[in-house]
Design a protein around this motif. Structure first.
Motif, short mmCIF file in Angstrom:
data_model
loop_
_atom_site.label_atom_id
_atom_site.label_comp_id
_atom_site.label_asym_id
_atom_site.label_seq_id
_atom_site.Cartn_x
_atom_site.Cartn_y
_atom_site.Cartn_z
N LEU A 224 0.83 -1.20 0.00
CA LEU A 224 0.00 0.00 0.00
C LEU A 224 0.87 1.25 0.00
N GLN A 225 1.89 1.28 0.88
CA GLN A 225 2.79 2.43 0.98
C GLN A 225 4.08 2.15 0.22
N GLY A 226 4.94 3.18 0.11
CA GLY A 226 6.23 3.04 -0.54
C GLY A 226 7.24 2.36 0.37
N ILE A 227 8.52 2.48 0.05
CA ILE A 227 9.55 1.78 0.83
C ILE A 227 9.80 2.41 2.19
N SER A 228 9.37 3.64 2.39
CA SER A 228 9.48 4.29 3.69
C SER A 228 8.12 4.37 4.34
N THR A 229 8.06 4.08 5.64
CA THR A 229 6.79 4.17 6.36
C THR A 229 6.34 5.61 6.53
N LEU A 230 7.21 6.56 6.19
CA LEU A 230 6.85 7.98 6.29
C LEU A 230 6.01 8.42 5.10
N GLN A 231 5.97 7.61 4.06
CA GLN A 231 5.22 7.94 2.85
C GLN A 231 3.80 7.40 2.98
N GLU A 232 2.84 8.28 3.09
CA GLU A 232 1.44 7.87 3.25
C GLU A 232 0.82 7.49 1.91
N ALA A 233 -0.03 6.50 1.95
CA ALA A 233 -0.73 6.08 0.74
C ALA A 233 -1.83 7.07 0.39
N GLY A 234 -1.97 7.36 -0.89
CA GLY A 234 -3.02 8.25 -1.35
C GLY A 234 -4.31 7.50 -1.65
N LEU A 235 -5.35 8.24 -1.96
CA LEU A 235 -6.64 7.63 -2.27
C LEU A 235 -6.55 6.70 -3.47
N SER A 236 -5.77 7.11 -4.49
CA SER A 236 -5.62 6.27 -5.68
C SER A 236 -4.89 4.97 -5.36
N ASP A 237 -3.93 5.02 -4.43
CA ASP A 237 -3.22 3.81 -4.02
C ASP A 237 -4.19 2.81 -3.39
N ARG A 238 -5.05 3.32 -2.52
CA ARG A 238 -6.03 2.45 -1.85
C ARG A 238 -7.02 1.86 -2.86
N THR A 239 -7.49 2.70 -3.79
CA THR A 239 -8.45 2.24 -4.79
C THR A 239 -7.84 1.17 -5.69
N ASN A 240 -6.61 1.41 -6.13
CA ASN A 240 -5.92 0.45 -7.00
C ASN A 240 -5.70 -0.88 -6.29
N LEU A 241 -5.34 -0.80 -5.01
CA LEU A 241 -5.08 -2.02 -4.27
C LEU A 241 -6.37 -2.82 -4.06
N VAL A 242 -7.45 -2.14 -3.74
CA VAL A 242 -8.75 -2.81 -3.58
C VAL A 242 -9.15 -3.50 -4.88
N ASP A 243 -9.00 -2.80 -6.00
CA ASP A 243 -9.34 -3.38 -7.30
C ASP A 243 -8.48 -4.62 -7.59
N TYR A 244 -7.20 -4.53 -7.24
CA TYR A 244 -6.29 -5.65 -7.50
C TYR A 244 -6.68 -6.86 -6.65
N ILE A 245 -6.97 -6.63 -5.37
CA ILE A 245 -7.37 -7.72 -4.47
C ILE A 245 -8.61 -8.43 -4.99
N ASN A 246 -9.58 -7.66 -5.42
CA ASN A 246 -10.82 -8.25 -5.94
C ASN A 246 -10.59 -9.00 -7.24
N LYS A 247 -9.75 -8.43 -8.11
CA LYS A 247 -9.48 -9.06 -9.40
C LYS A 247 -8.75 -10.38 -9.23
N LYS A 248 -7.75 -10.41 -8.36
CA LYS A 248 -6.92 -11.60 -8.16
C LYS A 248 -7.49 -12.56 -7.13
N LYS A 249 -8.58 -12.15 -6.48
CA LYS A 249 -9.20 -12.96 -5.43
C LYS A 249 -8.18 -13.34 -4.35
N VAL A 250 -7.43 -12.34 -3.93
CA VAL A 250 -6.44 -12.53 -2.85
C VAL A 250 -7.18 -12.81 -1.55
N ASN A 251 -6.72 -13.83 -0.82
CA ASN A 251 -7.46 -14.23 0.38
C ASN A 251 -6.81 -13.81 1.69
N CYS A 252 -5.65 -13.16 1.62
CA CYS A 252 -4.99 -12.76 2.87
C CYS A 252 -4.06 -11.57 2.65
N LEU A 253 -4.13 -10.60 3.56
CA LEU A 253 -3.22 -9.46 3.58
C LEU A 253 -2.34 -9.57 4.82
#
Length: 321
Positions: A224-253
């Motif tokens: 979700l975030q970059g290589i540093s924990t100081l870099q906050e994820a943006g709204l587009s990052d969250r949206t893209n990740l949600v879409d990817y999880i649903n598309k790939k049917k990922v069962n665990c984070l």
């Protein structure tokens, strides 16, 4: 959303301090380096402390600035830390901007303490890009690559032998033992992960700390975030990740032991995805916790081997169909 990319050439590592030799302090007992004196060494991260302490055994007095659960990216040294650094004979640190503000403080210091960056011998072409649009610098999470971490161990061993020739043979023997253990655990990890279908080997974590692991152990890594924990994820990052999880049917984070889990927990709730046990990312664990790896051997979580064994078992538990 941050996805694994192949390594590219990057600028050379930054050197800290001026090398001027060591002041030797009195020993506390007759079993020390040469019965009357004991070297004081400050280490920064848990990864560095693991290697230095195992190479030297009880020959030196080692002070670690960061313990289990500490986030090096956001670490702020205390007055006690700065005193330890200024009065030490040597400081051994990670480098590659991993220590955040501490690295900046060290680089601007006028101290004459002898220092060494454990990452300094890694060839630039083997380092991964940060994958950040604004800042291009190497991904510092190199301990997740057995190959790169062996290079680091070889380099710091040479440094310590140069500084402490009295215990050269001990350092060489300890180095060989560590590398042999790493090889055994790495081969075990590869064989374990092969039991997970390739299309299911998708590791989604809070921040981008596992790309070297993904490269070495054939796992697709997304964060979700970059290589540093100081870099906050943006709204587009969250949206893209949600879409990817649903598309790939990922069962665990997978959340991480040194990173706030809230954002990933929210995404898990939104997608109906399970949350696995916390992975060790930027900090190792405690010696009190152990995991069973190859040949039914127990590995403490404050070591490279223990962290890899625990992480692999945790990933398998989460991804297994």
């Amino acid at each position: 959303m941050h996805k694994f990319l192949p390594p590219i050439l990057l600028p050379a590592l930054v050197a800290l301090f001026l090398a001027t030799g060591c002041e030797i302090k009195p020993a506390k007992n007759s079993g020390d380096l040469n019965a009357t004196k004991k070297i004081s060494i400050v280490t920064t991260t848990t990864q560095v402390t693991d290697i230095v302490s195992r190479l030297l055994g009880n020959a030196c007095r080692i002070t670690s600035l960061m313990g289990p659960g500490a986030d090096p990216h956001s670490y702020k040294p205390t007055a006690h830390d700065m005193t330890a650094i200024s009065t030490a004979d040597m400081v051994i640190y990670h480098g590659l901007k991993f220590e955040g503000k501490l690295a900046s403080i060290l680089s601007n210091s006028q101290s004459k303490v002898r220092s060494y960056a454990i990452s300094s011998k890694v060839p630039q072409n083997l380092l991964l890009d940060s994958d950040e649009e604004e800042d291009k610098y190497p991904d510092p999470h190199i301990w997740f690559s057995p190959e790169l971490w062996v290079i680091c161990i070889e380099g710091v061993s040479e440094f310590l032998i140069e500084e402490l020739p009295e215990i050269k043979e001990e350092i060489i023997a300890n180095k060989s033992s560590i590398i042999e253990d790493m090889k055994e655990v790495s081969e075990w990890a590869i064989s374990q992960l092969q039991s997970i279908p390739e299309e299911k080997r998708i590791l989604i974590t809070s921040h981008d700390a596992f790309r070297y692991l993904g490269q070495c152990f054939d796992v697709e890594v997304i964060a979700l975030q970059g290589i540093s924990t100081l870099q906050e994820a943006g709204l587009s990052d969250r949206t893209n990740l949600v879409d990817y999880i649903n598309k790939k049917k990922v069962n665990c984070l997978f959340i991480e032991s040194s990173v706030n889990p809230k954002a990933l927990q929210e995404i898990a709730k939104e997608t109906g995805t399970d949350i696995g046990a916390p992975l060790y990312s930027d900090a190792y664990g405690s010696a009190d916790n152990q995991s069973t790896g190859p040949n039914k051997k127990s590995y403490p979580h404050n070591t490279w081997e223990g962290v890899l064994v625990y992480n692999i078992l945790t990933i398998m538990d989460g991804l297994r169909p």
